[in-house]
Write a protein that holds these residues in place. Structure first.
Motif, PDB file in Angstrom:
ATOM      1  N   MET A 306      -7.031  49.312 -11.895  1.00  0.00           N
ATOM      2  CA  MET A 306      -5.645  49.190 -12.343  1.00  0.00           C
ATOM      3  C   MET A 306      -4.765  48.664 -11.217  1.00  0.00           C
ATOM      4  N   ALA A 307      -5.042  49.125  -9.997  1.00  0.00           N
ATOM      5  CA  ALA A 307      -4.305  48.607  -8.844  1.00  0.00           C
ATOM      6  C   ALA A 307      -4.552  47.117  -8.677  1.00  0.00           C
ATOM      7  N   ALA A 308      -5.823  46.721  -8.813  1.00  0.00           N
ATOM      8  CA  ALA A 308      -6.182  45.305  -8.692  1.00  0.00           C
ATOM      9  C   ALA A 308      -5.510  44.477  -9.779  1.00  0.00           C
ATOM     10  N   ALA A 309      -5.532  44.989 -11.004  1.00  0.00           N
ATOM     11  CA  ALA A 309      -4.908  44.268 -12.121  1.00  0.00           C
ATOM     12  C   ALA A 309      -3.405  44.132 -11.906  1.00  0.00           C
ATOM     13  N   ALA A 310      -2.778  45.202 -11.399  1.00  0.00           N
ATOM     14  CA  ALA A 310      -1.321  45.181 -11.203  1.00  0.00           C
ATOM     15  C   ALA A 310      -0.907  44.116 -10.204  1.00  0.00           C
ATOM     16  N   VAL A 311      -1.608  44.050  -9.067  1.00  0.00           N
ATOM     17  CA  VAL A 311      -1.221  43.060  -8.055  1.00  0.00           C
ATOM     18  C   VAL A 311      -1.532  41.649  -8.530  1.00  0.00           C
ATOM     19  N   CYS A 312      -2.627  41.479  -9.278  1.00  0.00           N
ATOM     20  CA  CYS A 312      -2.974  40.130  -9.755  1.00  0.00           C
ATOM     21  C   CYS A 312      -1.981  39.643 -10.805  1.00  0.00           C
ATOM     22  N   ARG A 313      -1.433  40.555 -11.598  1.00  0.00           N
ATOM     23  CA  ARG A 313      -0.373  40.162 -12.537  1.00  0.00           C
ATOM     24  C   ARG A 313       0.862  39.693 -11.780  1.00  0.00           C
ATOM     25  N   LYS A 314       1.170  40.373 -10.663  1.00  0.00           N
ATOM     26  CA  LYS A 314       2.315  39.968  -9.849  1.00  0.00           C
ATOM     27  C   LYS A 314       2.139  38.549  -9.327  1.00  0.00           C
ATOM     28  N   ILE A 315       0.879  38.186  -9.088  1.00  0.00           N
ATOM     29  CA  ILE A 315       0.574  36.853  -8.558  1.00  0.00           C
ATOM     30  C   ILE A 315       0.551  35.816  -9.684  1.00  0.00           C
ATOM     31  N   GLY A 316       0.650  36.298 -10.935  1.00  0.00           N
ATOM     32  CA  GLY A 316       0.714  35.361 -12.055  1.00  0.00           C
ATOM     33  C   GLY A 316      -0.569  35.179 -12.815  1.00  0.00           C
ATOM     34  N   ARG A 317      -1.538  36.064 -12.605  1.00  0.00           N
ATOM     35  CA  ARG A 317      -2.806  35.952 -13.297  1.00  0.00           C
ATOM     36  C   ARG A 317      -2.718  36.579 -14.687  1.00  0.00           C
ATOM     37  N   THR A 318      -3.429  36.002 -15.643  1.00  0.00           N
ATOM     38  CA  THR A 318      -3.397  36.473 -17.025  1.00  0.00           C
ATOM     39  C   THR A 318      -4.397  37.611 -17.224  1.00  0.00           C
ATOM     40  N   ASP A 319      -4.260  38.320 -18.355  1.00  0.00           N
ATOM     41  CA  ASP A 319      -5.205  39.389 -18.668  1.00  0.00           C
ATOM     42  C   ASP A 319      -6.615  38.842 -18.853  1.00  0.00           C
ATOM     43  N   GLU A 320      -6.722  37.625 -19.356  1.00  0.00           N
ATOM     44  CA  GLU A 320      -8.048  37.013 -19.531  1.00  0.00           C
ATOM     45  C   GLU A 320      -8.705  36.781 -18.163  1.00  0.00           C
ATOM     46  N   GLU A 321      -7.925  36.335 -17.203  1.00  0.00           N
ATOM     47  CA  GLU A 321      -8.460  36.122 -15.857  1.00  0.00           C
ATOM     48  C   GLU A 321      -8.825  37.453 -15.191  1.00  0.00           C
ATOM     49  N   ILE A 322      -7.992  38.453 -15.404  1.00  0.00           N
ATOM     50  CA  ILE A 322      -8.266  39.777 -14.849  1.00  0.00           C
ATOM     51  C   ILE A 322      -9.537  40.351 -15.469  1.00  0.00           C
ATOM     52  N   GLU A 323      -9.675  40.213 -16.777  1.00  0.00           N
ATOM     53  CA  GLU A 323     -10.872  40.704 -17.467  1.00  0.00           C
ATOM     54  C   GLU A 323     -12.131  40.037 -16.924  1.00  0.00           C
ATOM     55  N   SER A 324     -12.057  38.719 -16.725  1.00  0.00           N
ATOM     56  CA  SER A 324     -13.216  37.972 -16.210  1.00  0.00           C
ATOM     57  C   SER A 324     -13.615  38.454 -14.824  1.00  0.00           C
ATOM     58  N   GLY A 325     -12.631  38.713 -13.978  1.00  0.00           N
ATOM     59  CA  GLY A 325     -12.919  39.162 -12.621  1.00  0.00           C
ATOM     60  C   GLY A 325     -13.455  40.569 -12.557  1.00  0.00           C
ATOM     61  N   LEU A 326     -12.917  41.464 -13.380  1.00  0.00           N
ATOM     62  CA  LEU A 326     -13.344  42.867 -13.339  1.00  0.00           C
ATOM     63  C   LEU A 326     -14.746  43.065 -13.906  1.00  0.00           C
ATOM     64  N   LYS A 327     -15.066  42.375 -14.977  1.00  0.00           N
ATOM     65  CA  LYS A 327     -16.361  42.617 -15.618  1.00  0.00           C
ATOM     66  C   LYS A 327     -17.538  42.066 -14.805  1.00  0.00           C
ATOM     67  N   SER A 328     -17.245  41.203 -13.828  1.00  0.00           N
ATOM     68  CA  SER A 328     -18.319  40.601 -13.034  1.00  0.00           C
ATOM     69  C   SER A 328     -18.306  41.055 -11.580  1.00  0.00           C
ATOM     70  N   VAL A 329     -17.477  42.052 -11.251  1.00  0.00           N
ATOM     71  CA  VAL A 329     -17.339  42.455  -9.851  1.00  0.00           C
ATOM     72  C   VAL A 329     -18.528  43.299  -9.393  1.00  0.00           C
ATOM     73  N   THR A 330     -18.930  43.082  -8.169  1.00  0.00           N
ATOM     74  CA  THR A 330     -19.903  43.952  -7.506  1.00  0.00           C
ATOM     75  C   THR A 330     -19.344  44.260  -6.120  1.00  0.00           C
ATOM     76  N   VAL A 331     -19.525  45.499  -5.703  1.00  0.00           N
ATOM     77  CA  VAL A 331     -19.040  45.935  -4.393  1.00  0.00           C
ATOM     78  C   VAL A 331     -20.228  46.499  -3.627  1.00  0.00           C
ATOM     79  N   PRO A 332     -20.652  45.845  -2.555  1.00  0.00           N
ATOM     80  CA  PRO A 332     -21.829  46.314  -1.825  1.00  0.00           C
ATOM     81  C   PRO A 332     -21.706  47.782  -1.408  1.00  0.00           C
ATOM     82  N   GLY A 333     -22.665  48.572  -1.857  1.00  0.00           N
ATOM     83  CA  GLY A 333     -22.710  49.965  -1.438  1.00  0.00           C
ATOM     84  C   GLY A 333     -21.682  50.875  -2.058  1.00  0.00           C
TER      85      GLY A 333
END
Length: 491
Positions: A306-333
């Motif tokens: 939610m924090a990531a989505a909030a800041v990305c909206r501030k930068i002008g990213r759409t919900d579709e772009e946010i959805e694409s980024g979140l569903k494919s994210v991997t964080v090592p460890g």
């Protein structure tokens, strides 16, 4: 660049030599001296740079910057053709020095800083993935590594969550050279305390949460100082994004001077987490909220996302772009999920204190596993209370395998004994060899089980005695999975 220009933003006194000296770089690490650099004497926890000036001079430094008037930098020798300056303000001066040499590379990028006890790494990777999926090349500085957007894909090893000021400016400069349009950066409370980010204006800053941690002789004297250091980030940003559900959020907001957005489950937040649920897909433990899916488990994942989505909206990213980024994210460890047959789940996580381990086990229970096994240890020559706290947290598991985790020069048996004292009636096994412990957990994993490999996360080493040996939990898990698959098919 002339020394005088490097010093243009600082208050200094010329002790020896000339300001017309040509400088090829600045560094506080003698290992980086190639010839012509300005060596900055930085006093660290273990090493005082004022004791390294002879080495710096012999390696080819052309100028020395001292930060203590009482320092006698050359200890009886007086090399020719080396200028010496005294910097007023110590660590703030070092940040200004870096600005003098590198300019203001942050002005060419959207700057995002993240602070909090937990969640900095996961949130930073989420933001980076969302922005890059949206076509915005993004640099990253944090616990796992430093990514400056090199075309060859190379990333730099990270030894500190937030590097020293000189290194930050160098990484920023390289990012702009590599055409990064944004940078997301973990900002630790220790870095704020030691002025590593002094003078850097952040467009956005995120507060994830805060709890009693990093308090001790080498970190913060008490929780009040810890909280105050966190709050300082929000006095050098344009807009702050806060976890409004955190009990301490109001105190930090009260000390900020930026525009404010809050997020969380509670109704009084600017942006709310709704329709939250835990999802399991073929061995992958995920989280769904507000129509987004994240392939990482736990309520804390919803907060980070939610924090990531909030800041990305501030930068002008759409919900579709946010959805694409979140569903494919991997964080090592960080809650990395693996499976052998799709019916069991092996989770690798960096949880290395009681609070993190407890939260992780509680998050796993939501998926109603048939059994939870936890593999973990505790670092030697560190706060002994941490092993008691982790032992208590591990009681929530069905089965525990105690193993090594950076024993250093302490006897592993002493560490194991302290952990065992807190396990009460929990079933446990001691397997000192971490590779064997991981192998045992993966091999014995039954359908419906969740096996947690905790403590090391992205780290690929183990400190035994004075030696740092290669060991990656991820590599070991993948080896074991292949071995189990082979045995199921051919044996």
């Amino acid at each position: 660049m002339k020394l005088s220009k490097v010093l243009q933003h600082t208050r200094y006194e010329l002790i020896k030599g000339t300001l017309e000296e040509e400088i090829t770089g600045i560094t506080c690490n003698t290992e980086k001296i190639r010839g012509g650099e300005l060596f900055v004497c930085l006093k660290g926890e273990c090493i005082d740079g004022h004791c390294l000036v002879r080495e710096a001079a012999e390696k080819g430094a052309k100028a020395i910057a001292v930060t203590r008037r009482t320092a006698c930098p050359f200890e009886g020798f007086d090399p020719e053709n080396i200028s010496v300056v005294y910097l007023e303000g110590e660590r703030q001066a070092i940040s200004e020095l870096a600005k003098g040499y590198y300019g203001k590379p942050y002005d060419e990028m959207i700057t995002i800083g993240i602070t909090g006890t937990k969640g900095k790494t996961s949130t930073s990777f989420m933001i980076k993935n969302i922005l890059e999926k949206a076509g915005i090349k993004t640099g990253l500085i944090g616990t796992v590594h430093i990514d400056t957007g090199r075309t060859d894909g190379k990333v730099y090893e990270s030894s500190l969550t937030t590097p020293e000021a000189i290194d930050i400016y160098e990484y920023f400069s390289e990012m702009t050279h590599n055409h990064c349009r944004a940078v997301v950066m973990e900002v630790s409370s220790q870095a704020i305390k030691l002025e590593r980010v002094y003078g850097i204006p952040f467009d956005y800053a995120i507060f994830t949460n805060i709890s009693s941690d990093h308090i001790g002789p080498r970190e913060h004297r008490d929780f009040g100082e810890y909280l105050n250091c966190k709050s300082r980030l929000f006095r050098q940003c344009r807009e702050g994004i806060f976890n409004g559900d955190d009990p301490e959020a109001e105190k930090i907001i009260g000390q900020s001077n930026c525009r404010i957005t809050t997020f969380g489950f509670n109704e009084n937040n600017t942006e709310r987490i709704i329709k939250y649920s835990s999802v399991k897909r073929a061995g992958v433990l995920g989280t769904e909220f507000n129509g987004f899916f994240v392939p990482m488990p736990g309520k804390f994942t919803a907060y980070n996302a939610m924090a990531a989505a909030a800041v990305c909206r501030k930068i002008g990213r759409t919900d579709e772009e946010i959805e694409s980024g979140l569903k494919s994210v991997t964080v090592p460890g960080r809650q990395e999920c693996f499976t052998v047959t799709g019916k069991e789940t092996i989770v690798i996580d960096y949880a290395h204190n009681g609070m993190s381990l407890k939260a992780l086990i509680e998050a796993m229970k939501v998926y109603e596993p048939k059994r939870i096994t936890v593999v973990f240890g505790c670092g030697g020559e560190r706060d002994r209370n941490r092993r008691f706290e982790m032992g208590k947290a591990a009681r929530a598991a069905d089965k525990v395998i105690i193993t090594n985790d950076n024993p250093r020069n302490e006897y592993p048996e002493s560490i194991f004994s302290d952990i065992i004292k807190c396990l009460d009636n929990t079933e446990y096994t001691v397997i000192a060899d971490r590779r064997m412990a991981i192998s045992q957990a993966v091999t014995d994993c039954i359908p419906g089980e969740i096996a947690i490999i905790a403590g090391k996360g992205h780290e690929n080493y183990q400190i035994i005695g004075d030696k740092r040996v290669h060991l990656s939990d991820r590599e070991e898990v993948l080896k074991c999975i292949e071995k189990v698959k082979y045995e199921k098919v051919y044996i």
